[in-house]
Design a protein around this motif. Sequence first.
Motif, PDB file in Angstrom:
ATOM      1  N   ILE A 283      49.116  20.994  52.986  1.00  0.00           N
ATOM      2  CA  ILE A 283      48.971  19.568  52.653  1.00  0.00           C
ATOM      3  C   ILE A 283      47.738  19.368  51.780  1.00  0.00           C
ATOM      4  CG2 ILE A 283      48.833  17.230  53.634  1.00  0.00           C
ATOM      5  CD1 ILE A 283      49.406  18.738  56.422  1.00  0.00           C
TER       6      ILE A 283
ATOM      7  N   GLY B 105      45.389  16.536  49.423  1.00  0.00           N
ATOM      8  CA  GLY B 105      45.050  15.180  48.987  1.00  0.00           C
ATOM      9  C   GLY B 105      44.401  15.293  47.609  1.00  0.00           C
ATOM     10  N   GLY B 106      43.076  15.158  47.566  1.00  0.00           N
ATOM     11  CA  GLY B 106      42.348  15.217  46.291  1.00  0.00           C
ATOM     12  C   GLY B 106      42.006  16.626  45.828  1.00  0.00           C
ATOM     13  N   ARG B 107      42.277  17.645  46.656  1.00  0.00           N
ATOM     14  CA  ARG B 107      42.063  19.072  46.335  1.00  0.00           C
ATOM     15  C   ARG B 107      40.601  19.440  46.109  1.00  0.00           C
ATOM     16  NH1 ARG B 107      47.547  20.857  43.130  1.00  0.00           N
ATOM     17  NH2 ARG B 107      48.854  19.252  44.029  1.00  0.00           N
ATOM     18  N   HIS B 108      39.700  18.824  46.876  1.00  0.00           N
ATOM     19  CA  HIS B 108      38.281  19.148  46.711  1.00  0.00           C
ATOM     20  C   HIS B 108      37.753  20.146  47.743  1.00  0.00           C
ATOM     21  CE1 HIS B 108      38.249  15.685  44.005  1.00  0.00           C
ATOM     22  NE2 HIS B 108      37.119  16.167  43.536  1.00  0.00           N
ATOM     23  N   ALA B 109      38.502  20.395  48.818  1.00  0.00           N
ATOM     24  CA  ALA B 109      38.026  21.389  49.790  1.00  0.00           C
ATOM     25  C   ALA B 109      37.935  22.732  49.075  1.00  0.00           C
ATOM     26  CB  ALA B 109      38.988  21.466  50.966  1.00  0.00           C
TER      27      ALA B 109
ATOM     28  N   GLN C  32      32.289  10.062  50.813  1.00  0.00           N
ATOM     29  CA  GLN C  32      31.510  11.196  50.328  1.00  0.00           C
ATOM     30  C   GLN C  32      30.670  10.769  49.126  1.00  0.00           C
ATOM     31  OE1 GLN C  32      34.807  10.966  50.661  1.00  0.00           O
ATOM     32  NE2 GLN C  32      35.749  12.870  51.308  1.00  0.00           N
ATOM     33  N   THR C  33      29.561  11.468  48.896  1.00  0.00           N
ATOM     34  CA  THR C  33      28.796  11.220  47.675  1.00  0.00           C
ATOM     35  C   THR C  33      29.137  12.336  46.688  1.00  0.00           C
ATOM     36  OG1 THR C  33      26.953  12.499  48.484  1.00  0.00           O
ATOM     37  CG2 THR C  33      26.899  10.156  48.944  1.00  0.00           C
TER      38      THR C  33
ATOM     39  N   SER D 263      40.850  11.814  48.969  1.00  0.00           N
ATOM     40  CA  SER D 263      41.779  10.952  49.696  1.00  0.00           C
ATOM     41  C   SER D 263      41.247  10.615  51.092  1.00  0.00           C
ATOM     42  CB  SER D 263      43.120  11.656  49.823  1.00  0.00           C
ATOM     43  OG  SER D 263      42.984  12.792  50.652  1.00  0.00           O
TER      44      SER D 263
ATOM     45  N   GLY E 167      42.224  13.441  53.348  1.00  0.00           N
ATOM     46  CA  GLY E 167      41.296  14.571  53.238  1.00  0.00           C
ATOM     47  C   GLY E 167      39.977  14.270  53.933  1.00  0.00           C
TER      48      GLY E 167
ATOM     49  N   HIS F 229      31.260  12.763  55.830  1.00  0.00           N
ATOM     50  CA  HIS F 229      30.180  11.767  55.969  1.00  0.00           C
ATOM     51  C   HIS F 229      29.616  11.415  54.608  1.00  0.00           C
ATOM     52  CE1 HIS F 229      26.414  14.410  55.633  1.00  0.00           C
ATOM     53  NE2 HIS F 229      27.428  15.208  55.379  1.00  0.00           N
TER      54      HIS F 229
ATOM     55  N   TYR G 154      41.583  19.868  59.613  1.00  0.00           N
ATOM     56  CA  TYR G 154      42.006  20.490  58.351  1.00  0.00           C
ATOM     57  C   TYR G 154      43.516  20.625  58.191  1.00  0.00           C
ATOM     58  CZ  TYR G 154      37.101  21.119  57.629  1.00  0.00           C
ATOM     59  OH  TYR G 154      35.775  20.861  57.450  1.00  0.00           O
TER      60      TYR G 154
ATOM     61  N   ILE H  54      49.074  13.502  58.088  1.00  0.00           N
ATOM     62  CA  ILE H  54      48.620  12.137  58.343  1.00  0.00           C
ATOM     63  C   ILE H  54      49.324  11.245  57.326  1.00  0.00           C
ATOM     64  CG2 ILE H  54      46.623  10.593  58.570  1.00  0.00           C
ATOM     65  CD1 ILE H  54      46.347  13.036  60.358  1.00  0.00           C
TER      66      ILE H  54
ATOM     67  N   TYR I  75      28.848  23.390  57.533  1.00  0.00           N
ATOM     68  CA  TYR I  75      30.085  22.605  57.387  1.00  0.00           C
ATOM     69  C   TYR I  75      31.221  23.552  57.007  1.00  0.00           C
ATOM     70  CZ  TYR I  75      32.347  18.131  55.915  1.00  0.00           C
ATOM     71  OH  TYR I  75      33.133  17.014  55.792  1.00  0.00           O
TER      72      TYR I  75
ATOM     73  N   THR J  17      34.085  22.846  55.554  1.00  0.00           N
ATOM     74  CA  THR J  17      34.969  22.438  54.459  1.00  0.00           C
ATOM     75  C   THR J  17      34.733  23.196  53.154  1.00  0.00           C
ATOM     76  OG1 THR J  17      36.083  20.487  53.587  1.00  0.00           O
ATOM     77  CG2 THR J  17      33.705  20.521  53.335  1.00  0.00           C
ATOM     78  N   TYR J  18      33.535  23.823  53.033  1.00  0.00           N
ATOM     79  CA  TYR J  18      33.178  24.285  51.696  1.00  0.00           C
ATOM     80  C   TYR J  18      33.566  25.720  51.332  1.00  0.00           C
ATOM     81  CZ  TYR J  18      30.773  19.916  50.946  1.00  0.00           C
ATOM     82  OH  TYR J  18      30.498  18.601  50.768  1.00  0.00           O
TER      83      TYR J  18
HETATM   84  C1  FAD Z   1      31.866  17.510  44.529  1.00  0.00           C
HETATM   85  C2  FAD Z   1      32.154  17.364  45.991  1.00  0.00           C
HETATM   86  C3  FAD Z   1      31.397  16.498  46.743  1.00  0.00           C
HETATM   87  C4  FAD Z   1      31.633  16.365  48.114  1.00  0.00           C
HETATM   88  N1  FAD Z   1      30.844  15.522  48.835  1.00  0.00           N
HETATM   89  C5  FAD Z   1      31.020  15.433  50.163  1.00  0.00           C
HETATM   90  C6  FAD Z   1      30.213  14.571  50.942  1.00  0.00           C
HETATM   91  O1  FAD Z   1      29.337  13.890  50.426  1.00  0.00           O
HETATM   92  N2  FAD Z   1      30.437  14.505  52.272  1.00  0.00           N
HETATM   93  C7  FAD Z   1      31.422  15.238  52.884  1.00  0.00           C
HETATM   94  O2  FAD Z   1      31.569  15.135  54.095  1.00  0.00           O
HETATM   95  N3  FAD Z   1      32.213  16.053  52.163  1.00  0.00           N
HETATM   96  C8  FAD Z   1      32.039  16.161  50.831  1.00  0.00           C
HETATM   97  N4  FAD Z   1      32.846  16.984  50.108  1.00  0.00           N
HETATM   98  C9  FAD Z   1      33.917  17.723  50.806  1.00  0.00           C
HETATM   99  C10 FAD Z   1      35.188  16.886  50.849  1.00  0.00           C
HETATM  100  O3  FAD Z   1      34.918  15.623  51.387  1.00  0.00           O
HETATM  101  C11 FAD Z   1      36.258  17.532  51.732  1.00  0.00           C
HETATM  102  O4  FAD Z   1      36.544  18.812  51.280  1.00  0.00           O
HETATM  103  C12 FAD Z   1      37.522  16.674  51.805  1.00  0.00           C
HETATM  104  O5  FAD Z   1      38.384  17.193  52.784  1.00  0.00           O
HETATM  105  C13 FAD Z   1      38.255  16.663  50.466  1.00  0.00           C
HETATM  106  O6  FAD Z   1      39.232  15.646  50.471  1.00  0.00           O
HETATM  107  P1  FAD Z   1      40.477  15.754  49.496  1.00  0.00           P
HETATM  108  O7  FAD Z   1      41.193  14.467  49.506  1.00  0.00           O
HETATM  109  O8  FAD Z   1      40.059  16.336  48.213  1.00  0.00           O
HETATM  110  O9  FAD Z   1      41.385  16.778  50.327  1.00  0.00           O
HETATM  111  P2  FAD Z   1      41.989  18.259  50.029  1.00  0.00           P
HETATM  112  O10 FAD Z   1      40.905  19.084  49.455  1.00  0.00           O
HETATM  113  O11 FAD Z   1      43.212  18.087  49.228  1.00  0.00           O
HETATM  114  O12 FAD Z   1      42.319  18.680  51.482  1.00  0.00           O
HETATM  115  C14 FAD Z   1      41.272  18.910  52.405  1.00  0.00           C
HETATM  116  C15 FAD Z   1      41.858  19.083  53.808  1.00  0.00           C
HETATM  117  O13 FAD Z   1      42.490  17.877  54.186  1.00  0.00           O
HETATM  118  C16 FAD Z   1      43.834  18.132  54.575  1.00  0.00           C
HETATM  119  N5  FAD Z   1      44.610  16.944  54.233  1.00  0.00           N
HETATM  120  C17 FAD Z   1      44.558  16.206  53.095  1.00  0.00           C
HETATM  121  N6  FAD Z   1      45.394  15.164  53.199  1.00  0.00           N
HETATM  122  C18 FAD Z   1      45.985  15.246  54.410  1.00  0.00           C
HETATM  123  C19 FAD Z   1      46.963  14.478  55.099  1.00  0.00           C
HETATM  124  N7  FAD Z   1      47.482  13.374  54.565  1.00  0.00           N
HETATM  125  N8  FAD Z   1      47.349  14.888  56.328  1.00  0.00           N
HETATM  126  C20 FAD Z   1      46.824  15.981  56.904  1.00  0.00           C
HETATM  127  N9  FAD Z   1      45.896  16.736  56.300  1.00  0.00           N
HETATM  128  C21 FAD Z   1      45.484  16.383  55.071  1.00  0.00           C
HETATM  129  C22 FAD Z   1      44.224  19.367  53.801  1.00  0.00           C
HETATM  130  O14 FAD Z   1      45.311  20.045  54.387  1.00  0.00           O
HETATM  131  C23 FAD Z   1      42.928  20.171  53.872  1.00  0.00           C
HETATM  132  O15 FAD Z   1      42.850  20.839  55.090  1.00  0.00           O
HETATM  133  C24 FAD Z   1      32.652  17.126  48.739  1.00  0.00           C
HETATM  134  C25 FAD Z   1      33.416  18.022  47.977  1.00  0.00           C
HETATM  135  C26 FAD Z   1      33.170  18.148  46.613  1.00  0.00           C
HETATM  136  C27 FAD Z   1      33.966  19.124  45.820  1.00  0.00           C
END
Ligand code: FAD
Length: 494
Positions: A73, A75-79, A142-143, A149, A152, A159, A203, A209, A443, A445-446
């Motif tokens: 799954i 969302g924004g693909r930032h993990a 997030q900052t 999303s 995500g 936070h 994750y 969701i 953390y 996520t990174y």
């Molecule tokens: C430049 C940058 C800055 C960031 N800053 C912060 C920060 O300030 N604070 C912080 O806490 N984090 C931060 N992050 C980390 C980021 O918030 C997390 O990685 C977050 O999960 C990314 O959300 P996304 O929508 O890109 O999700 P994705 O990267 O697409 O997915 C992340 C996770 O969420 C799951 N997911 C997504 N959508 C759903 C859904 N609908 N149902 C179930 N699971 C789902 C995915 O399976 C995956 O496990 C940052 C990341 C980057 C690259």
Amino acid sequence: MLTRREFFRESAAVALGLSGCTWRFWEATPSLVNDIHSQLNPTRVARVVRAESPEGLQGLVRSARAEGNGLSIAGGRHAMGGQQFGTDTILVDMTGMRRVLRFDAGRGEIEVEAGIQWPELIDYLVQEQRGRARQWGIAQKQTGADRLSVGGALAANIHGRGLRLKPFIADVESFVLVDAAGTPRTCDRRQNAELFRLAIGGYGLFGIIASVTLRLGLRRRLERVVEVIPVEDLMPAFEKRMADGFLFGDFQYSTDVASDDFLRRGVFSCYRPVDENTPIPEGQKEFSKEDWDRLLYLSHADKKRAFEEYSAYYLSTSGQVYWSDTHQLSVYIDDYHQGLDRRLGAPGRATEMITEIYVPRNALARFLEDVRQDFRQNRVNLIYGTIRLIERDDESFLAWAREPYACVIFNLDVVHSPQGLERSGQAFRRLIDLAIRYGGSYYLTYHRFATRKQLETCYPQFAEFLRLKRKHDPEERFQSDWYRHYKAMFADVL
Ligand SMILES: Cc1cc2nc3c(=O)[nH]c(=O)nc-3n(C[C@H](O)[C@H](O)[C@H](O)COP(=O)(O)OP(=O)(O)OC[C@H]3O[C@@H](n4cnc5c(N)ncnc54)[C@H](O)[C@@H]3O)c2cc1C
């Protein structure tokens, strides 16, 4: 995820335009997908399916079940640890589910589809409440990037830069999760409470969701107050700001390794509520995309100037007034590193990878001294970094905020070569060890460079988390390369 050899082959193919399928969505054929920031997770998925509705999600899970397919799954693909992609799985792309379903201005709650991203959600609230005396806004996001999303955010339990906020779980009233049987389940603190605790910060491993009901905060006007201070004064300065009623803040430290300021001095910006009639003038100073571009270049090529320009700009904005929600938005330039590599004449590709380390607040200055020594000794290329605060999370299963920590973000330049990856992995592991020395954590996520010992020290509940995943999803319908990595790591106890 690809093997190391495949990764370099595929990266070369993408660079040469041979692959050509990296961002072609909604196809019936295999696609190569990757994360946005580090671009270190190229993954071949069986196909990408764009979710459009809750019913569509249910049908998708049921047919995947009937056909024995795994689902990942995104969302924004930032993990950056491969959480959103699973090799050969069907990738559920959530970006088509972005509607606002319900806004309750009496209770300060909003229900949104989980694929919605922050700019749209904030914009909806601003437009919908224009002219109202009492307005609601998001509590935190997030900052550093915006097109992330809500799904995500929930799955990582994110936070922002609140001074007294808990992680995102505190902002979640409930959500609807489509489980491994394809059944929609409302999860909150009473119904399906175990799933509520597991899926937030889980994750994507417990289901998709579909929608989230968020608790909002009152939109306030805030004044930014900026100082440049030494790190040893930071914790007392945060305490004072909180005592004075400030709500948000962070500290952007110097990355100029050659200077005595390196990791010792930074820009301390905090935000305090002001009278609701305080005007927010047009034309306040603001960094443009070009300014951020230049700063990114300097942060690689001339770190001294980068810190000077950044501090001068921030100091010049002290006293400006912002809204409590929109001030959390920030500029993120997609693919900025490609242009940088060209400009810097880099011999090969590189990107930044982030890590976030938590330390008890009273250990912050000592921890940073250790990092300073380590980075100098090992010539670690630190690009930018911030320090924020977090309150304890006493709800989510895989809670990362085990106590009120200082959170230290490090953005490291990672060269995309076998040696570059190895060096970065070592740097990230040393940072975790330094945090553990002070009773800290990191953390999830990174990245997934941590050793099993480090993971078990920081998340002693991790093996149980994997067992509970199998309890709720016995056929392991919801997959990711992140999950597969840890399942293999903990195979002897599962
Ligand atoms: C430049 C940058 C800055 C960031 N800053 C912060 C920060 O300030 N604070 C912080 O806490 N984090 C931060 N992050 C980390 C980021 O918030 C997390 O990685 C977050 O999960 C990314 O959300 P996304 O929508 O890109 O999700 P994705 O990267 O697409 O997915 C992340 C996770 O969420 C799951 N997911 C997504 N959508 C759903 C859904 N609908 N149902 C179930 N699971 C789902 C995915 O399976 C995956 O496990 C940052 C990341 C980057 C690259």
